[in-house]
Enzyme design. Structure first.
Site, PDB file in Angstrom:
ATOM      1  N   CYS A  48       0.821  -1.228   0.000  1.00 54.17           N
ATOM      2  CA  CYS A  48       0.000   0.000   0.000  1.00 54.17           C
ATOM      3  C   CYS A  48       0.849   1.269   0.000  1.00 54.17           C
ATOM      4  O   CYS A  48       0.651   2.172   0.824  1.00 54.17           O
ATOM      5  CB  CYS A  48      -0.973   0.012   1.173  1.00 54.17           C
ATOM      6  SG  CYS A  48      -2.270  -1.241   1.027  1.00 54.17           S
TER       7      CYS A  48
ATOM      8  N   TYR B  85      -1.251   4.668   1.150  1.00 51.79           N
ATOM      9  CA  TYR B  85      -2.295   4.999   0.174  1.00 51.79           C
ATOM     10  C   TYR B  85      -2.122   6.404  -0.400  1.00 51.79           C
ATOM     11  O   TYR B  85      -3.043   6.951  -0.991  1.00 51.79           O
ATOM     12  CB  TYR B  85      -3.697   4.889   0.771  1.00 51.79           C
ATOM     13  CG  TYR B  85      -4.300   3.506   0.800  1.00 51.79           C
ATOM     14  CD1 TYR B  85      -3.528   2.365   0.630  1.00 51.79           C
ATOM     15  CD2 TYR B  85      -5.659   3.335   0.996  1.00 51.79           C
ATOM     16  CE1 TYR B  85      -4.090   1.108   0.684  1.00 51.79           C
ATOM     17  CE2 TYR B  85      -6.242   2.075   1.037  1.00 51.79           C
ATOM     18  CZ  TYR B  85      -5.444   0.966   0.882  1.00 51.79           C
ATOM     19  OH  TYR B  85      -6.019  -0.288   0.919  1.00 51.79           O
TER      20      TYR B  85
ATOM     21  N   TRP C 295      -4.071   6.162   5.324  1.00 50.24           N
ATOM     22  CA  TRP C 295      -4.306   4.740   5.597  1.00 50.24           C
ATOM     23  C   TRP C 295      -3.344   4.216   6.658  1.00 50.24           C
ATOM     24  O   TRP C 295      -3.693   3.329   7.426  1.00 50.24           O
ATOM     25  CB  TRP C 295      -4.148   3.938   4.302  1.00 50.24           C
ATOM     26  CG  TRP C 295      -4.354   2.464   4.480  1.00 50.24           C
ATOM     27  CD1 TRP C 295      -5.541   1.788   4.564  1.00 50.24           C
ATOM     28  CD2 TRP C 295      -3.324   1.473   4.607  1.00 50.24           C
ATOM     29  NE1 TRP C 295      -5.313   0.447   4.731  1.00 50.24           N
ATOM     30  CE2 TRP C 295      -3.967   0.225   4.764  1.00 50.24           C
ATOM     31  CE3 TRP C 295      -1.930   1.513   4.610  1.00 50.24           C
ATOM     32  CZ2 TRP C 295      -3.264  -0.976   4.910  1.00 50.24           C
ATOM     33  CZ3 TRP C 295      -1.224   0.337   4.754  1.00 50.24           C
ATOM     34  CH2 TRP C 295      -1.888  -0.895   4.906  1.00 50.24           C
TER      35      TRP C 295
ATOM     36  N   TYR D  20      -9.886  -5.159  -6.440  1.00 51.58           N
ATOM     37  CA  TYR D  20      -9.038  -4.502  -5.451  1.00 51.58           C
ATOM     38  C   TYR D  20      -7.640  -5.115  -5.465  1.00 51.58           C
ATOM     39  O   TYR D  20      -7.482  -6.321  -5.435  1.00 51.58           O
ATOM     40  CB  TYR D  20      -9.686  -4.663  -4.086  1.00 51.58           C
ATOM     41  CG  TYR D  20      -9.033  -3.937  -2.946  1.00 51.58           C
ATOM     42  CD1 TYR D  20      -8.878  -2.558  -2.956  1.00 51.58           C
ATOM     43  CD2 TYR D  20      -8.613  -4.632  -1.814  1.00 51.58           C
ATOM     44  CE1 TYR D  20      -8.307  -1.893  -1.887  1.00 51.58           C
ATOM     45  CE2 TYR D  20      -8.054  -3.981  -0.731  1.00 51.58           C
ATOM     46  CZ  TYR D  20      -7.896  -2.613  -0.771  1.00 51.58           C
ATOM     47  OH  TYR D  20      -7.344  -1.948   0.298  1.00 51.58           O
ATOM     48  N   HIS D  21      -6.623  -4.251  -5.508  1.00 54.91           N
ATOM     49  CA  HIS D  21      -5.214  -4.636  -5.555  1.00 54.91           C
ATOM     50  C   HIS D  21      -4.793  -5.179  -6.925  1.00 54.91           C
ATOM     51  O   HIS D  21      -3.820  -5.929  -7.028  1.00 54.91           O
ATOM     52  CB  HIS D  21      -4.856  -5.646  -4.460  1.00 54.91           C
ATOM     53  CG  HIS D  21      -4.810  -5.060  -3.089  1.00 54.91           C
ATOM     54  ND1 HIS D  21      -4.873  -5.827  -1.937  1.00 54.91           N
ATOM     55  CD2 HIS D  21      -4.731  -3.767  -2.667  1.00 54.91           C
ATOM     56  CE1 HIS D  21      -4.831  -5.031  -0.875  1.00 54.91           C
ATOM     57  NE2 HIS D  21      -4.738  -3.777  -1.302  1.00 54.91           N
TER      58      HIS D  21
ATOM     59  N   HIS E 160      -3.231  -0.054  -6.596  1.00 59.41           N
ATOM     60  CA  HIS E 160      -4.487   0.536  -6.135  1.00 59.41           C
ATOM     61  C   HIS E 160      -5.129   1.457  -7.173  1.00 59.41           C
ATOM     62  O   HIS E 160      -5.579   2.558  -6.855  1.00 59.41           O
ATOM     63  CB  HIS E 160      -4.272   1.272  -4.809  1.00 59.41           C
ATOM     64  CG  HIS E 160      -3.910   0.358  -3.677  1.00 59.41           C
ATOM     65  ND1 HIS E 160      -2.628  -0.095  -3.497  1.00 59.41           N
ATOM     66  CD2 HIS E 160      -4.658  -0.197  -2.698  1.00 59.41           C
ATOM     67  CE1 HIS E 160      -2.591  -0.899  -2.440  1.00 59.41           C
ATOM     68  NE2 HIS E 160      -3.817  -0.987  -1.939  1.00 59.41           N
TER      69      HIS E 160
END
Length: 644
Positions: free
Chosen positions: A240, A282, A300, A500-501, A586
């Site tokens: 992240c 993030y 985050w 997601y990811h 992301h």
């Protein structure tokens, strides 16, 4: 609203497969150990306590090894599962491999390749549906390098209910690439290889804060090989992070689980840089026109709020706070507050060291980075709401054109939009122009978008109702944006959900790699793989491969802004474009951008001019493409652009 509901109905659970009954199947292998209950049939006997093993005595048989399944009739095959031996020993675990299919047992088509993780967990390889009677695994290496062996407790084949041959005029999704990690981030290296990483574990991020290590892999498109490496030297769990490619083309990774850290990869070694002034996760970052790197946001991790801008200088290798670059103007109205509201900024390095922020907040902003920095509103993105986990792509940097697509008002648990806008920027500090265009056919967030040599943009993956670590509303139909018509066309579906990811990148051969998703441990949505998309421009109307122009040589591989390059071709071409190397995590890729180039010709020698502003032609690694009159692109040549 109707469009959004339709997307929910049509696209739930894109990968549908059932395990084929193995009754009556036969299996053949290149080798098995006699006298030890390790015959080939043990791989399909339904007993996880038995396993096939290649010969190890009195002599070993060298790799590669093959195991071929004859299913006795043709099925619409779309996946395979491989269970390593379950007796507590790892010997024979398959590492590098190919999965191939055949209708006659003679002519084989590769459906997948790559490398499996060296453990005893079940491996699942989905791939694009293809009719087949025979399926085989070619084991090229033993996952742990312990010896020339191969073993398997159980192998199953999966099938789809139906098969429709994909049309090449919609592009073709090629082989699945298996990885020994779930790649939540990726970056294209200057040698054409793809750097991938997960977290401190290969398949899971939970509990990784402060671990000081990251699981990485490198995929080499030239050879198809995948290598794994655990990075500890920078003491950085890079899950992240903020991510940019610097002026030398090096991946520049900031924060994340180890929220203050900076790690830089030079193609061989990971280098620890100075800690950021503000801990972040993030956040987004952007390479500037002078080679510095700007970052902002990121609540985050490392505490919530006040994640104002700072900038890294390559000259001094130091970070400097920019108090004049507040994060507050660019936050969304997320229902979970600033923890989600300052994430994943859509940042573009621009002229005179400025940064344009196109989203995901509905408010757009300019940031300047001289001295203590500055901020100025750039207007609203039309009637578009906050669009967290949407995309912004600079498909024509020469004219300041940015495509924005999708996203959702909140990070999760709400309906995404299919909104599309063209944002046009000019001089730093001026109000951006915004034009609404026809929406996506499918509302989506957590998707990724990639600009191509001809200026079109592929939008792939995402969910219509974004929820992290869920594929429940995954969108399996990519869409292609055409800047000539400002419209979208649906193309052939992906075989594996990309939510997601996930990430997607343009490769130097003008194909697109789309991968990742998950990283949630023992969950059903881990996707330790990728797929390669060959756009329609690589095919003739009859479906055969197009003949591609070839760049024989370029006069210089390192050039300054404003310089001229002479390009020698093997055939006549009509246009050139530059696309900056990309990185992704992301749903954010602040590195990619495209510059259409004008050229003059003398026979098969062409002269192109790099734009004279380093805010347009950012310093770093670029792919130079030549396109013929049919729009077929060459394989690119790498050009390093410097600011002066």
């Amino acid at each position: 609203m109707w469009q959004a509901l339709a997307a929910l109905v049509v696209t739930i659970v894109p990968f549908v497969a059932s395990q084929i009954d193995r009754t009556g199947w036969t299996v053949s292998v290149d080798s098995f150990q006699t006298g030890t209950n390790n015959e080939a049939a043990k791989a399909i006997d339904g007993n996880t306590g038995t396993f096939w093993h290649t010969q190890w005595m009195p002599t070993t048989v060298a790799l590669p090894h093959t195991i071929t399944l004859d299913m006795k009739k043709t099925y619409n095959v779309n996946g395979l599962t491989y269970l390593p031996r379950q007796d507590g020993t790892l010997n024979g675990n398959i590492g590098q491999h190919l999965i191939q299919t055949s209708v006659d047992g003679t002519t084989w088509t590769t459906a997948a390749g790559g490398s499996y993780l060296d453990d005893s967990s079940l491996k699942s390889t989905p791939f694009t549906t293809i009719p087949a009677r025979y399926v085989r695994i070619v084991a090229q290496t033993e996952a742990g390098g312990r010896g020339p062996w191969t073993s398997a407790a159980e192998i199953n084949v999966l099938a789809a209910a139906s098969y429709t041959k994909p049309l090449t005029n919609l592009g073709i999704w090629g082989i699945t690439l298996d990885f020994p990690i779930v790649p939540a981030a990726a970056a294209l290296l200057t040698n054409g290889k793809v750097l991938l990483w997960s977290s401190y574990k290969p398949l899971d991020f939970h509990g990784g804060g402060g671990s000081g290590k990251t699981e990485t892999a490198i995929y080499d498109p030239a050879t198809g090989t995948v290598s794994r490496r655990t990075v500890t030297e920078t003491q950085h769990d890079m899950f992240c992070p903020g991510l940019s490619l610097d002026a030398s083309g090096r991946p520049f990774v900031t924060g994340g689980d180890d929220a203050a850290k900076l790690s830089i990869y030079d193609g061989t070694n990971w280098i620890a840089g100075p800690n950021m002034k503000i801990q972040r996760g993030y956040q987004s970052s952007a390479t500037l026109s002078d080679g510095r790197i700007f970052t902002i946001g990121g609540s985050w991790s490392g505490g919530e709020g006040n994640k104002n801008g700072e900038v890294w200088s390559p000259a001094s290798n130091t970070w400097s706070l920019l108090p004049g670059c507040p994060v507050a103007p660019m936050v969304t109205a997320d229902k979970r507050g600033v923890y989600r509201a300052d994430n994943h900024g859509w940042l573009f390095g621009w002229k005179s060291g400025s940064v344009f922020q196109a989203g995901p907040s509905k408010a757009m902003n300019w940031y300047t980075t001289a001295g203590t920095g500055g901020q100025k509103a750039a207007g609203l993105r039309g009637t578009d709401p906050d669009a967290m986990n949407g995309n912004a792509i600079m498909y024509d940097a020469l004219n300041g054109k940015i495509l924005t697509v999708g996203g959702a008002p909140n990070y999760e648990d709400n309906q995404a939009t299919g909104n599309a806008r063209i944002v046009t920027i000019g001089a730093p500090g001026t109000t951006a122009s915004v034009a609404a265009i026809g929406n996506l056919a499918y509302a989506r967030a957590f998707h990724n978008s990639v600009v191509m040599p001809d200026g079109k943009v592929l939008v792939v993956g995402g969910e219509s109702y974004p929820i992290p670590f869920s594929d429940n509303t995954a969108i399996n139909t990519p869409e292609l944006f055409n800047p000539a018509t400002s419209s979208f066309t649906s193309v052939n579906p992906i075989a594996i959900p990309r939510t997601y990811h996930s990430w997607a990148l343009l490769l130097p051969d003008a194909t697109i790699i789309s991968g990742g998703g998950g990283l949630c441990g023992a969950c059903a949505t881990n996707h330790p793989n990728a797929q390669i998309y060959s756009p329609a421009y690589l095919f003739k109307a009859d479906g055969t491969k197009a003949s591609r122009p070839v760049i024989n040589s370029v006069s210089a591989a390192n050039v300054a802004v404003g310089a001229k390059i002479t390009v020698s071709m093997n055939t006549a071409v009509t246009s050139f474009s530059l696309i900056r190397y990309g990185s992704g995590t992301h749903s954010v890729n602040t590195d990619q951008r495209r510059i259409p180039l004008t050229s003059t010709a003398s026979g098969l020698s062409y002269t192109v001019t790099i734009p004279g502003d380093a805010g347009v032609a950012l310093p770093g690694s670029w792919m130079l493409f030549a396109l013929d009159s049919a729009g077929v692109p060459s394989v690119s040549k790498t050009i390093i652009i410097t600011a002066s």
